[in-house]
Design a protein around this motif. Structure first.
Motif, PDB file in Angstrom:
ATOM      1  N   ASP A  55       0.589 -10.170  -4.877  1.00 52.10           N
ATOM      2  CA  ASP A  55       0.530  -9.913  -3.434  1.00 52.10           C
ATOM      3  C   ASP A  55       1.835 -10.321  -2.759  1.00 52.10           C
ATOM      4  O   ASP A  55       2.384  -9.569  -1.942  1.00 52.10           O
ATOM      5  N   ARG A  56       2.340 -11.511  -3.092  1.00 51.32           N
ATOM      6  CA  ARG A  56       3.608 -11.991  -2.504  1.00 51.32           C
ATOM      7  C   ARG A  56       4.761 -11.072  -2.876  1.00 51.32           C
ATOM      8  O   ARG A  56       5.600 -10.732  -2.040  1.00 51.32           O
ATOM      9  N   ARG A 106       4.520  -7.760  -0.972  1.00 48.07           N
ATOM     10  CA  ARG A 106       4.959  -7.927   0.423  1.00 48.07           C
ATOM     11  C   ARG A 106       6.473  -8.063   0.507  1.00 48.07           C
ATOM     12  O   ARG A 106       7.097  -7.544   1.434  1.00 48.07           O
ATOM     13  N   ARG A 107       7.078  -8.749  -0.442  1.00 50.09           N
ATOM     14  CA  ARG A 107       8.531  -8.933  -0.461  1.00 50.09           C
ATOM     15  C   ARG A 107       9.250  -7.594  -0.492  1.00 50.09           C
ATOM     16  O   ARG A 107      10.280  -7.414   0.141  1.00 50.09           O
ATOM     17  N   GLN A 164      -2.363 -13.496  -6.458  1.00 46.95           N
ATOM     18  CA  GLN A 164      -1.609 -14.059  -5.335  1.00 46.95           C
ATOM     19  C   GLN A 164      -0.112 -13.817  -5.516  1.00 46.95           C
ATOM     20  O   GLN A 164       0.591 -13.468  -4.560  1.00 46.95           O
ATOM     21  N   ALA A 165       0.378 -14.002  -6.724  1.00 43.68           N
ATOM     22  CA  ALA A 165       1.802 -13.771  -6.992  1.00 43.68           C
ATOM     23  C   ALA A 165       2.150 -12.296  -6.782  1.00 43.68           C
ATOM     24  O   ALA A 165       3.174 -11.972  -6.169  1.00 43.68           O
TER      25      ALA A 165
END
Length: 148
Positions: free
Chosen positions: A49-50, A53-54, A46-47
């Protein structure tokens, strides 16, 4: 590298990397409890993925300028690739490797003189290799065979 207007964001990213990337990757690869390993896998992915995206909207972690956040992010990603990823199960390691923007970011910064000349990737990975872990052990986010 640490503009006052970005200090809180730099600190927040540092904390995220410490807990949800390197911390979670360590647990995902070594915790004897299967449920904690699975939770750590989810947290790590999840981290990532974030973070991936950033980087879709800007060249650096916090926008258009290189900051201390980029140093923290680059170090965490290189450690993940060279030291921690080889300890993960194959499915998680493949998902880690699948973050294309993070991979491109690591490679781009590795080409920057401030980063490239200060990485000794093989030395970094060597003390962490277990039996049967290939030299370098990483996903190929950087090519450490070029003298880095």
């Amino acid at each position: 590298m640490r503009p006052p207007r970005l200090a809180a964001e730099i600190d927040a990213l540092h904390d995220l990397l410490r807990a949800d990337v390197t911390g979670a990757a360590r647990l995902a690869g070594t915790d004897p409890d299967a449920q904690r390993r699975e939770e750590a896998h989810r947290t790590l992915l999840q981290a990532l993925d974030r973070l991936d995206r950033r980087l879709a909207g800007s060249p650096y972690a916090l926008g258009e300028d290189l900051t201390a956040a980029d140093v923290d992010l680059w170090v965490a990603l290189v450690e993940l690739d060279l030291v921690l990823r080889p300890r993960l199960d194959a499915a998680t390691a493949d998902r880690v490797a699948g973050h294309d923007r993070l991979r491109a970011y690591v490679r781009r910064l590795h080409g920057h003189p401030a980063f490239h000349g200060n990485l000794r990737a093989d030395d970094m990975a060597r003390p962490h290799r277990g039996p049967g872990t290939p030299s370098g052990g990483g996903t190929g986010w950087i090519d450490h065979r070029d003298g880095a």
